[in-house]
Design a protein around this motif. Structure first.
Motif, PDB file in Angstrom:
ATOM      1  N   ARG A  19       9.221 -13.661 -45.393  1.00 35.63           N
ATOM      2  CA  ARG A  19       9.743 -12.652 -44.648  1.00 35.63           C
ATOM      3  C   ARG A  19       9.715 -11.151 -45.556  1.00 35.63           C
ATOM      4  NH1 ARG A  19      15.736 -11.490 -41.664  1.00 35.63           N
ATOM      5  NH2 ARG A  19      16.347 -11.027 -44.068  1.00 35.63           N
ATOM      6  N   LEU A  20       9.043 -10.147 -44.794  1.00 39.90           N
ATOM      7  CA  LEU A  20       9.100  -8.853 -45.334  1.00 39.90           C
ATOM      8  C   LEU A  20      10.015  -8.269 -44.922  1.00 39.90           C
ATOM      9  CD1 LEU A  20       5.276  -8.449 -45.467  1.00 39.90           C
ATOM     10  CD2 LEU A  20       6.695  -9.626 -46.907  1.00 39.90           C
ATOM     11  N   SER A  21      10.497  -7.313 -45.529  1.00 39.71           N
ATOM     12  CA  SER A  21      11.800  -6.152 -45.047  1.00 39.71           C
ATOM     13  C   SER A  21      11.267  -4.923 -45.539  1.00 39.71           C
ATOM     14  CB  SER A  21      13.049  -6.690 -45.877  1.00 39.71           C
ATOM     15  OG  SER A  21      13.426  -8.117 -45.510  1.00 39.71           O
ATOM     16  N   CYS A  22      11.609  -4.018 -44.912  1.00 35.17           N
ATOM     17  CA  CYS A  22      11.326  -2.622 -45.238  1.00 35.17           C
ATOM     18  C   CYS A  22      12.428  -1.686 -44.882  1.00 35.17           C
ATOM     19  CB  CYS A  22       9.881  -2.143 -44.099  1.00 35.17           C
ATOM     20  SG  CYS A  22       9.724  -0.332 -44.157  1.00 35.17           S
ATOM     21  N   ALA A  23      13.081  -1.328 -45.616  1.00 35.24           N
ATOM     22  CA  ALA A  23      14.220  -0.585 -45.703  1.00 35.24           C
ATOM     23  C   ALA A  23      13.794   1.117 -45.665  1.00 35.24           C
ATOM     24  CB  ALA A  23      14.993  -0.585 -46.721  1.00 35.24           C
ATOM     25  N   ALA A  24      14.308   1.730 -44.516  1.00 32.92           N
ATOM     26  CA  ALA A  24      14.024   3.100 -44.297  1.00 32.92           C
ATOM     27  C   ALA A  24      15.346   4.100 -44.529  1.00 32.92           C
ATOM     28  CB  ALA A  24      13.693   3.442 -42.949  1.00 32.92           C
ATOM     29  N   SER A  25      15.027   5.350 -45.082  1.00 31.07           N
ATOM     30  CA  SER A  25      15.992   6.147 -45.323  1.00 31.07           C
ATOM     31  C   SER A  25      16.278   7.126 -44.143  1.00 31.07           C
ATOM     32  CB  SER A  25      15.591   7.163 -46.594  1.00 31.07           C
ATOM     33  OG  SER A  25      14.431   7.841 -46.220  1.00 31.07           O
ATOM     34  N   GLY A  26      17.225   7.936 -43.863  1.00 34.42           N
ATOM     35  CA  GLY A  26      17.264   8.625 -42.904  1.00 34.42           C
ATOM     36  C   GLY A  26      18.600   8.080 -41.779  1.00 34.42           C
ATOM     37  N   SER A  27      18.842   9.126 -41.069  1.00 38.22           N
ATOM     38  CA  SER A  27      19.956   8.422 -39.909  1.00 38.22           C
ATOM     39  C   SER A  27      19.257   8.580 -38.624  1.00 38.22           C
ATOM     40  CB  SER A  27      20.978   9.847 -39.829  1.00 38.22           C
ATOM     41  OG  SER A  27      20.226  11.013 -39.569  1.00 38.22           O
ATOM     42  N   THR A  28      18.005   8.566 -38.420  1.00 36.32           N
ATOM     43  CA  THR A  28      17.425   8.501 -37.154  1.00 36.32           C
ATOM     44  C   THR A  28      16.328   7.444 -37.124  1.00 36.32           C
ATOM     45  OG1 THR A  28      15.692   9.998 -37.627  1.00 36.32           O
ATOM     46  CG2 THR A  28      17.463  11.094 -36.602  1.00 36.32           C
ATOM     47  N   PHE A  29      16.645   6.438 -37.724  1.00 37.42           N
ATOM     48  CA  PHE A  29      15.684   5.120 -37.848  1.00 37.42           C
ATOM     49  C   PHE A  29      15.647   4.602 -36.281  1.00 37.42           C
ATOM     50  CE2 PHE A  29      13.696   1.695 -39.523  1.00 37.42           C
ATOM     51  CZ  PHE A  29      14.278   0.472 -38.794  1.00 37.42           C
ATOM     52  N   SER A  30      16.426   4.747 -35.603  1.00 37.22           N
ATOM     53  CA  SER A  30      16.563   3.989 -34.191  1.00 37.22           C
ATOM     54  C   SER A  30      15.386   4.692 -33.254  1.00 37.22           C
ATOM     55  CB  SER A  30      18.046   3.780 -33.609  1.00 37.22           C
ATOM     56  OG  SER A  30      18.449   4.972 -33.504  1.00 37.22           O
ATOM     57  N   THR A  31      15.203   5.865 -33.494  1.00 38.09           N
ATOM     58  CA  THR A  31      14.258   6.557 -32.883  1.00 38.09           C
ATOM     59  C   THR A  31      12.769   6.555 -33.214  1.00 38.09           C
ATOM     60  OG1 THR A  31      14.319   8.640 -34.034  1.00 38.09           O
ATOM     61  CG2 THR A  31      15.966   8.432 -32.629  1.00 38.09           C
ATOM     62  N   TYR A  32      12.585   5.862 -34.208  1.00 41.21           N
ATOM     63  CA  TYR A  32      11.304   5.595 -34.807  1.00 41.21           C
ATOM     64  C   TYR A  32      10.559   4.499 -34.374  1.00 41.21           C
ATOM     65  CZ  TYR A  32      12.026   9.584 -38.038  1.00 41.21           C
ATOM     66  OH  TYR A  32      12.107  10.554 -38.763  1.00 41.21           O
ATOM     67  N   THR A  33       9.192   4.535 -33.976  1.00 43.08           N
ATOM     68  CA  THR A  33       8.555   3.363 -33.830  1.00 43.08           C
ATOM     69  C   THR A  33       8.037   2.817 -35.174  1.00 43.08           C
ATOM     70  OG1 THR A  33       7.334   4.128 -31.639  1.00 43.08           O
ATOM     71  CG2 THR A  33       5.958   2.338 -32.948  1.00 43.08           C
ATOM     72  N   MET A  34       8.276   1.310 -35.512  1.00 38.74           N
ATOM     73  CA  MET A  34       8.187   1.044 -36.830  1.00 38.74           C
ATOM     74  C   MET A  34       6.897  -0.042 -36.620  1.00 38.74           C
ATOM     75  SD  MET A  34      10.092   2.241 -38.643  1.00 38.74           S
ATOM     76  CE  MET A  34       9.725   1.612 -40.335  1.00 38.74           C
ATOM     77  N   ALA A  35       6.085   0.011 -37.815  1.00 43.62           N
ATOM     78  CA  ALA A  35       4.838  -1.261 -37.569  1.00 43.62           C
ATOM     79  C   ALA A  35       4.527  -1.844 -38.983  1.00 43.62           C
ATOM     80  CB  ALA A  35       3.929  -0.490 -37.119  1.00 43.62           C
TER      81      ALA A  35
END
Length: 124
Positions: A19-35
């Motif tokens: 299982r890979l994880s990717c932690a993101a900084s910032g407060s608008t994560f829920s508005t980003y498409t992730m891939a």
């Protein structure tokens, strides 16, 4: 600016899971498409899976469909890639990517931010 940090890569035998994880900084994560993308030695970077901001839309590469699952936890600013039934052809550096526009896409050039990558090696 968004910073992405992948973790969870490693060496696994064919048929195993990671299982890979990717932690993101910032407060608008829920508005980003992730891939997730991957790049094997001597090959172009290729699309693996993508997920929309709410998690309601997901796309997978045909080569991983049915074996990999992408998910996200917006409360933790983290996106995951569960990889099952791994095969040697899955060996690559896996990259997390973020897109400011909340529209899931498989196009590499559409993503604005990239992590440093995590190595996944599947032995036969």
């Amino acid at each position: 600016q968004v910073q992405l940090v992948e973790s969870g890569g490693g060496l696994v035998q064919a048929g195993g899971s990671l299982r890979l994880s990717c932690a993101a900084s910032g407060s608008t994560f829920s508005t980003y498409t992730m891939a997730w993308f991957r790049q094997a030695p001597g090959k172009e970077r290729e699309f693996v899976a993508t997920i929309s901001g709410s998690g309601g839309t997901k796309y997978y590469a045909d080569s991983v469909k049915g074996r990999f699952t992408i998910s996200r936890d917006n409360a933790k600013n983290t996106v995951y890639l569960q990889m099952n039934s791994l095969i040697p052809e899955d060996t690559a550096v896996y990259y997390c990517a973020a897109r400011r526009l909340n529209v899931a896409t498989t196009e590499t050039s559409a993503y604005d931010y990239w992590g440093q990558g995590t190595q996944v090696t599947v032995s036969s």
